[in-house]
Scaffold this motif. Structure first.
Motif, mmCIF file in Angstrom:
data_model
loop_
_atom_site.group_PDB
_atom_site.id
_atom_site.type_symbol
_atom_site.label_atom_id
_atom_site.label_comp_id
_atom_site.label_asym_id
_atom_site.label_seq_id
_atom_site.Cartn_x
_atom_site.Cartn_y
_atom_site.Cartn_z
ATOM 1 N N VAL A 1 1.535 17.559 22.465
ATOM 2 C CA VAL A 1 1.904 17.784 23.862
ATOM 3 C C VAL A 1 0.637 18.171 24.628
ATOM 4 N N GLY A 2 0.368 17.463 25.708
ATOM 5 C CA GLY A 2 -0.797 17.813 26.519
ATOM 6 C C GLY A 2 -0.643 19.182 27.160
ATOM 7 N N ARG A 3 -1.709 19.688 27.702
ATOM 8 C CA ARG A 3 -1.703 21.012 28.321
ATOM 9 C C ARG A 3 -0.719 21.044 29.494
ATOM 10 N N VAL A 4 0.164 22.021 29.463
ATOM 11 C CA VAL A 4 1.170 22.170 30.516
ATOM 12 C C VAL A 4 1.123 23.597 31.050
ATOM 13 N N GLU A 5 1.881 23.827 32.114
ATOM 14 C CA GLU A 5 1.802 25.115 32.811
ATOM 15 C C GLU A 5 2.739 26.180 32.262
ATOM 16 N N SER A 6 3.748 25.772 31.507
ATOM 17 C CA SER A 6 4.726 26.757 31.037
ATOM 18 C C SER A 6 5.388 26.288 29.742
ATOM 19 N N VAL B 1 20.850 15.304 30.411
ATOM 20 C CA VAL B 1 19.587 15.686 29.774
ATOM 21 C C VAL B 1 18.975 16.848 30.550
ATOM 22 N N ASP B 2 19.014 16.767 31.882
ATOM 23 C CA ASP B 2 18.500 17.848 32.719
ATOM 24 C C ASP B 2 19.319 19.125 32.517
ATOM 25 N N GLU B 3 20.626 18.952 32.336
ATOM 26 C CA GLU B 3 21.483 20.115 32.088
ATOM 27 C C GLU B 3 21.131 20.763 30.740
ATOM 28 N N ALA B 4 20.822 19.926 29.767
ATOM 29 C CA ALA B 4 20.403 20.439 28.457
ATOM 30 C C ALA B 4 19.115 21.254 28.582
ATOM 31 N N LYS B 5 18.201 20.776 29.415
ATOM 32 C CA LYS B 5 16.957 21.525 29.644
ATOM 33 C C LYS B 5 17.252 22.886 30.264
ATOM 34 N N ARG B 6 18.117 22.894 31.285
ATOM 35 C CA ARG B 6 18.444 24.163 31.943
ATOM 36 C C ARG B 6 19.107 25.132 30.969
ATOM 37 N N MET B 7 20.019 24.607 30.166
ATOM 38 C CA MET B 7 20.733 25.458 29.223
ATOM 39 C C MET B 7 19.779 26.044 28.177
ATOM 40 N N CYS B 8 18.932 25.195 27.606
ATOM 41 C CA CYS B 8 17.986 25.662 26.587
ATOM 42 C C CYS B 8 17.025 26.704 27.142
ATOM 43 N N CYS B 9 16.463 26.408 28.297
ATOM 44 C CA CYS B 9 15.473 27.318 28.876
ATOM 45 C C CYS B 9 16.105 28.630 29.314
ATOM 46 N N ALA B 10 17.322 28.569 29.853
ATOM 47 C CA ALA B 10 18.008 29.790 30.274
ATOM 48 C C ALA B 10 18.303 30.676 29.064
ATOM 49 N N TYR B 11 18.712 30.049 27.968
ATOM 50 C CA TYR B 11 18.997 30.825 26.755
ATOM 51 C C TYR B 11 17.713 31.425 26.182
ATOM 52 N N LEU B 12 16.665 30.622 26.058
ATOM 53 C CA LEU B 12 15.411 31.117 25.495
ATOM 54 C C LEU B 12 14.807 32.216 26.371
ATOM 55 N N ALA B 13 15.025 32.131 27.685
ATOM 56 C CA ALA B 13 14.469 33.127 28.607
ATOM 57 C C ALA B 13 15.096 34.508 28.420
ATOM 58 N N LEU B 14 16.211 34.578 27.695
ATOM 59 C CA LEU B 14 16.792 35.881 27.370
ATOM 60 C C LEU B 14 15.910 36.644 26.380
ATOM 61 N N TYR B 15 15.061 35.903 25.666
ATOM 62 C CA TYR B 15 14.213 36.500 24.635
ATOM 63 C C TYR B 15 12.721 36.310 24.889
ATOM 64 N N ILE B 16 12.381 35.276 25.669
ATOM 65 C CA ILE B 16 10.974 34.932 25.883
ATOM 66 C C ILE B 16 10.655 35.063 27.374
ATOM 67 N N PRO B 17 9.649 35.838 27.743
ATOM 68 C CA PRO B 17 9.277 35.947 29.171
ATOM 69 C C PRO B 17 8.937 34.598 29.767
ATOM 70 N N ARG B 18 9.221 34.447 31.040
ATOM 71 C CA ARG B 18 8.919 33.184 31.722
ATOM 72 C C ARG B 18 7.412 32.905 31.710
ATOM 73 N N HIS B 19 6.633 33.934 31.852
ATOM 74 C CA HIS B 19 5.183 33.755 31.893
ATOM 75 C C HIS B 19 4.570 34.343 30.614
ATOM 76 N N LEU B 20 3.950 33.488 29.852
ATOM 77 C CA LEU B 20 3.344 33.901 28.594
ATOM 78 C C LEU B 20 1.817 33.730 28.688
ATOM 79 N N PRO B 21 1.063 34.603 28.010
ATOM 80 C CA PRO B 21 -0.396 34.397 27.976
ATOM 81 C C PRO B 21 -0.754 33.110 27.246
ATOM 82 N N ARG B 22 -1.805 32.456 27.698
ATOM 83 C CA ARG B 22 -2.245 31.211 27.079
ATOM 84 C C ARG B 22 -3.058 31.497 25.819
ATOM 85 N N ARG B 23 -3.090 30.527 24.960
ATOM 86 C CA ARG B 23 -3.950 30.593 23.791
ATOM 87 C C ARG B 23 -5.375 30.219 24.207
#
Length: 207
Positions: free
Chosen positions: A84-89, A185-207
């Motif tokens: 995956v190329g470099r992305v913002e989030s 497919v877009d709904e699947a993205k929203r669902m996955c990201c909303a669930y993961l955001a319960l445990y993972i901050p929206r903004h993470l430090p980069r490697r």
């Protein structure tokens, strides 16, 4: 090499080709009819393999489908694991992953039936659920390559649940509309990201 030594090698090669032909024929048939309407004899006929040989490899069509779904799951994981190329989030990584998965399923009617259908037999569902654990770890790894993920208890399990959520939305689209719709497919993205955001901050430090 003696004739006696050559014979087993030739027999093994013929058996391997017949097995591959049966798996390829099953893929074709799953693109044409429901899995419950396909017998091992149907697959053997499509593959131009003697029925007796087909029963030498598999006891029934279900056993063949279980092997086929293992191949399909591996192919899906290979697709997802591409760089995956470099992305913002991290959400963008998740979006790329689900777009790749959607294209894979659109191109593989057999995968739609065996991996997403609510009618898929329990033996196949069990195999796919186990494979989804590895798929979740792949996605976790793709995100971790670019961002520093927090140390969350059972983190890999959380990613597995996110993959299951995507499977649900993909399956609902196929069940309700007979195809994998972009809006689902877009709904699947929203669902996955909303669930993961319960445990993972929206903004993470980069490697």
């Amino acid at each position: 090499m003696t004739t006696d030594a050559v014979r087993p090698v030739a027999t093994q090669a013929r058996g391997r080709k017949r097995r591959e032909a049966l798996l390829a024929a099953a893929r074709e048939l799953l693109g044409e009819r429901d899995s419950s309407q396909i017998t091992l004899a149907d697959v053997a006929a499509r593959a131009d393999v003697p029925k007796s040989s087909a029963y030498h490899f598999y006891t029934d069509a279900l056993e063949l489908f279980v092997e086929l779904v293992s191949i399909l799951d591996s192919e899906l994981q290979q697709t997802i694991a591409l760089p995956v190329g470099r992305v913002e989030s991290w959400e963008a990584v998740m979006g790329i992953v689900l777009d790749r998965a959607a294209i894979f399923f659109e191109d593989n009617p057999a995968a739609q039936q065996l991996m997403l259908s609510s009618q898929s037999p329990p033996a196949i569902k069990r195999y796919s659920r186990r494979a989804d654990i590895d798929t979740g770890r792949l996605v976790e790894g793709l995100i971790d390559e670019q961002f520093v993920l927090p140390e969350v208890p059972n983190r890999s399990r959380i990613f597995f649940y996110a993959i299951e959520a995507a499977d649900l939305m993909f399956g609902l689209s196929l069940f309700e509309r007979g195809e994998l719709l972009r809006e689902m497919v877009d709904e699947a993205k929203r669902m996955c990201c909303a669930y993961l955001a319960l445990y993972i901050p929206r903004h993470l430090p980069r490697r």
